[in-house]
Design a protein around this motif. Structure first.
Motif, short mmCIF file in Angstrom:
data_model
loop_
_atom_site.label_atom_id
_atom_site.label_comp_id
_atom_site.label_asym_id
_atom_site.label_seq_id
_atom_site.Cartn_x
_atom_site.Cartn_y
_atom_site.Cartn_z
N LEU A 39 82.05 -113.53 73.35
CA LEU A 39 82.40 -114.74 74.08
C LEU A 39 81.89 -115.98 73.35
O LEU A 39 80.74 -116.03 72.94
CB LEU A 39 81.80 -114.70 75.48
CG LEU A 39 81.85 -116.01 76.30
CD1 LEU A 39 83.27 -116.35 76.69
CD2 LEU A 39 80.95 -115.90 77.53
N ASN A 40 82.77 -116.97 73.19
CA ASN A 40 82.34 -118.32 72.82
C ASN A 40 82.55 -119.22 74.02
O ASN A 40 83.58 -119.14 74.70
CB ASN A 40 83.13 -118.85 71.63
CG ASN A 40 82.63 -118.31 70.30
OD1 ASN A 40 83.31 -117.53 69.65
ND2 ASN A 40 81.44 -118.72 69.89
N THR A 55 83.10 -129.40 88.82
CA THR A 55 82.13 -130.46 88.57
C THR A 55 81.99 -130.69 87.07
O THR A 55 82.01 -131.81 86.57
CB THR A 55 80.77 -130.08 89.18
OG1 THR A 55 80.92 -129.87 90.57
CG2 THR A 55 79.74 -131.18 88.94
N SER A 56 81.82 -129.58 86.35
CA SER A 56 81.86 -129.58 84.88
C SER A 56 83.08 -128.76 84.47
O SER A 56 83.74 -128.17 85.31
CB SER A 56 80.59 -128.97 84.31
OG SER A 56 80.46 -127.62 84.73
N THR A 57 83.36 -128.72 83.17
CA THR A 57 84.41 -127.83 82.68
C THR A 57 83.80 -126.89 81.65
O THR A 57 83.09 -127.33 80.74
CB THR A 57 85.57 -128.61 82.04
OG1 THR A 57 86.24 -129.36 83.05
CG2 THR A 57 86.58 -127.67 81.40
N CYS A 58 84.08 -125.60 81.81
CA CYS A 58 83.66 -124.60 80.84
C CYS A 58 84.89 -124.09 80.10
O CYS A 58 85.94 -123.86 80.71
CB CYS A 58 82.95 -123.44 81.53
SG CYS A 58 81.35 -123.90 82.23
N HIS A 59 84.75 -123.92 78.79
CA HIS A 59 85.82 -123.45 77.93
C HIS A 59 85.45 -122.08 77.38
O HIS A 59 84.53 -121.97 76.57
CB HIS A 59 86.04 -124.42 76.77
CG HIS A 59 86.37 -125.82 77.19
ND1 HIS A 59 85.44 -126.66 77.79
CD2 HIS A 59 87.51 -126.55 77.09
CE1 HIS A 59 86.00 -127.83 78.03
NE2 HIS A 59 87.25 -127.79 77.62
N MET A 60 86.13 -121.03 77.84
CA MET A 60 85.77 -119.66 77.49
C MET A 60 86.87 -119.01 76.65
O MET A 60 88.06 -119.12 76.97
CB MET A 60 85.61 -118.82 78.76
CG MET A 60 84.68 -119.41 79.78
SD MET A 60 82.98 -118.98 79.43
CE MET A 60 82.20 -119.59 80.92
N SER A 61 86.45 -118.30 75.61
CA SER A 61 87.41 -117.53 74.82
C SER A 61 86.73 -116.32 74.21
O SER A 61 85.51 -116.32 74.00
CB SER A 61 88.05 -118.40 73.73
OG SER A 61 87.07 -118.92 72.85
N LEU A 62 87.51 -115.29 73.96
CA LEU A 62 87.01 -114.00 73.48
C LEU A 62 87.56 -113.68 72.09
O LEU A 62 88.70 -114.01 71.78
CB LEU A 62 87.39 -112.88 74.44
CG LEU A 62 86.93 -113.01 75.89
CD1 LEU A 62 87.50 -111.86 76.73
CD2 LEU A 62 85.41 -113.03 75.99
N THR A 63 86.75 -113.03 71.28
CA THR A 63 87.19 -112.51 69.98
C THR A 63 86.61 -111.13 69.77
O THR A 63 85.56 -110.77 70.34
CB THR A 63 86.73 -113.43 68.82
OG1 THR A 63 85.31 -113.64 68.92
CG2 THR A 63 87.44 -114.77 68.86
#
Length: 559
Positions: free
Chosen positions: A329-330, A298-306
């Motif tokens: 997490l960002n 329904t929505s889009t989530c953009h996940m990334s780790l540092t």
């Protein structure tokens, strides 16, 4: 090193999305063996108000779990875990539903994530410029829980005075199954302004925004005990919950994740299936910090780790330990993605006519994708992207979540004409797909170029839109990054099951569990031949934002 695990070891992953509850039986390799879905009810009693029922959701969850485990020896099911949308569940004495609705219907005790009633409350919180806001891109979103709680206090005093517990939906499901009052670090740090750096609630913050009531009795309304994702909860399933779910009492329950975060967990361990000659690319794609996980529904989530925190205006986080320990997490996102494409396609005059001639198992997006290929061939274009040279879209019909974080932005279309045939629908659909991909590039550029984040090496896709090849290829081409589509399509359910596997100590740590159950995926490489075209369209995309701001400036003094 992957531990030896019996083949007849299974886990149940439960995912509660916006419109349905799902459950899956998952094996130790991360393969979904059986799944079931059941719709859940949503009320929309007034503009921007979206409400659900915790009892309705629990009944749907129980139905699905019973179905997927009906043919399996329950002794082989080692654990169950939950993920869900970040919706606010409000309970009164003895865990009974309390209304969150102006209709006063007690069944309507959940404010859905996409509910936008708390705009004034979010603005009030953001005006404090509190130090905690730097972990949510500089400003809290009205989709988060603290603004919604403040709305309840200001608008529904009869509910506010009776609140026993306020849960994020995934935490509610864990409590309902175990009877143990805990919260997931993922939920509270991402959606409740919990101070993850100091692992505590900030009484000073809550008092400053007018929610001092939540500090009473050691914050018991919003949760005294906060667990890391994948930690075992209590003694597992209670007798009552086990009977309702048709599982064994004491079955291990893992601490939950938000639904998109479960999808990210599932995908972070996924590796692209590459030729032996692609050793350099394979090594690059194993770098966890270089992966951008897109959970596209329904929505889009953009996940990334540092490993180190990355502070970025307009992007949520850095959230310490929200998915994996020792990683920050960002989280970027688009409030309307799949729902936006549906809105555009279903609102076109040709929609009904196309639907009428589709086969039983044929989807309208497949039809449009094929039509775009035909149109490009007829026009002698080497790629379908060139079809939208004169048609441009700014896609924030429901506001911008990232990287601008402005819920007041609206959609724009440039290049419309009076055509109303199938081809006009196909072109409009493609322009919106490209606009969503440009939105992803906008988030990436914001993090990497402006805030000096570790560069990305790949994107991973799951969710409904991940099954759309045009959507995924557009992202690869526009962002100039390889895209990986997991062979196992239901990675949100797999991620949920991973939490149970971790709680059962099947593979050790949650990171090891992700790698053991992440599987492999198909790699789509970006096309260099279309790079210049997409760069030009991206410039138009950015200019449309500036134009919209100019229009608002011109009109801001009018009544």
């Amino acid at each position: 090193m992957i531990m030896s695990v019996a083949a007849n070891t299974y886990f149940v992953g439960v995912d509660v999305g916006t419109g349905s509850a799902r459950a899956a039986l998952v094996d130790v390799k991360g393969t979904v063996l059986k799944q079931c879905v059941k719709a859940i009810k949503t009320w929309n009693p007034e503009s921007d108000h979206y409400e659900q029922s915790s009892e309705d959701i629990w009944r749907s969850v129980c139905h699905c779990v019973k179905e997927v485990t009906s043919d399996t020896n329950k002794a082989y099911i080692k654990a169950i875990s939950f993920d869900a949308t970040c919706s606010l569940v409000v309970l009164g004495t003895n865990g009974k539903p309390l209304t969150v609705s102006n209709t006063f219907n007690s069944e309507q005790n959940i404010i859905l994530w996409m509910d936008h009633r708390a705009q004034a409350e979010a603005a009030l919180i953001n005006a404090t410029k509190h130090d905690l806001l730097k972990y949510v891109g500089g400003q809290v979103s009205l989709e988060m829980e603290i603004p919604k709680l403040l709305w309840l206090k200001k608008n529904l005093q009869h509910t506010w005075a009776k609140i026993w517990r306020a849960f994020d939906l995934p935490d509610y499901l864990t409590w309902r199954s175990t009877g143990v009052d805990t919260r997931s670090l993922c939920s509270v740090v991402c959606k409740w302004n919990y101070d993850a750096m100091n692992m505590c609630w900030s009484a000073e913050f809550l008092k400053k925004i007018g929610l001092e009531d939540l500090c009473n009795n050691n914050f018991e309304i919003i949760g005294e005990r906060v667990y890391e994702p994948g930690a075992a909860v209590g003694d597992g399933l209670t007798n009552e919950a086990a009977e309702e779910l048709s599982l064994l009492p004491g079955t291990i329950v893992g601490t939950s994740l938000i639904d998109a975060h479960a999808g990210a967990l599932g995908m972070f361990g996924c590796l692209a299936a590459l030729e032996s000659t692609d050793k350099q690319l394979a090594a690059s794609l194993e770098n966890l910090q270089g992966k951008l996980a897109l959970i596209c529904g329904t929505s889009t989530c953009h996940m990334s780790l540092t490993r180190e925190p990355c502070m970025a205006q307009g992007v949520w986080g850095p959230y310490k330990g929200a998915i994996l320990p020792n990683y920050f997490l960002n989280e970027g996102g688009q409030s309307a993605a799949g729902i936006l494409l549906d809105f555009v396609v279903k609102g076109h005059s040709q929609y009904a006519a196309i639907q009428a001639k589709l086969g039983k198992n044929e989807h309208i997006y497949t039809y449009l994708n094929n039509l775009l290929e035909k149109m490009a061939k007829e026009r002698k274009y080497e790629d379908i992207c060139y079809l939208t040279k004169d048609l441009h879209v700014w896609p924030d019909f429901h506001g911008n979540r990232s990287p601008i974080a402005d819920p007041n932005l609206r959609g724009m279309i440039s290049g419309l004409n009076m055509n109303a045939d199938e081809e006009s629908l196909a072109l409009l659909y493609l322009a919106f797909v490209q606009a969503l991909a440009h939105g992803t590039r906008h988030i990436i550029d914001n993090l990497v170029k402006k805030y000096k984040r570790v560069p990305y090496n790949s994107m991973l896709f799951c969710g409904g839109l991940a099954k759309n090849s045009v959507y995924v290829q557009a992202h690869a081409d526009i962002c100039q990054l390889p895209a990986v589509i997991p062979d196992e399509q239901e990675m949100v359910l797999v991620g949920s099951a991973m939490l149970g596997a971790c709680a059962a100590n099947t593979f050790g740590s949650l990171e090891a569990t992700s790698k053991a159950m992440g599987g492999t995926g198909v790699l789509l490489k970006p096309k260099s031949s279309t790079k210049d075209f997409h760069n030009r369209k991206y410039r138009v995309f950015q200019q449309m934002l500036e134009d919209q701001r100019k229009y608002k400036g011109i009109m801001e003094d009018t009544k």
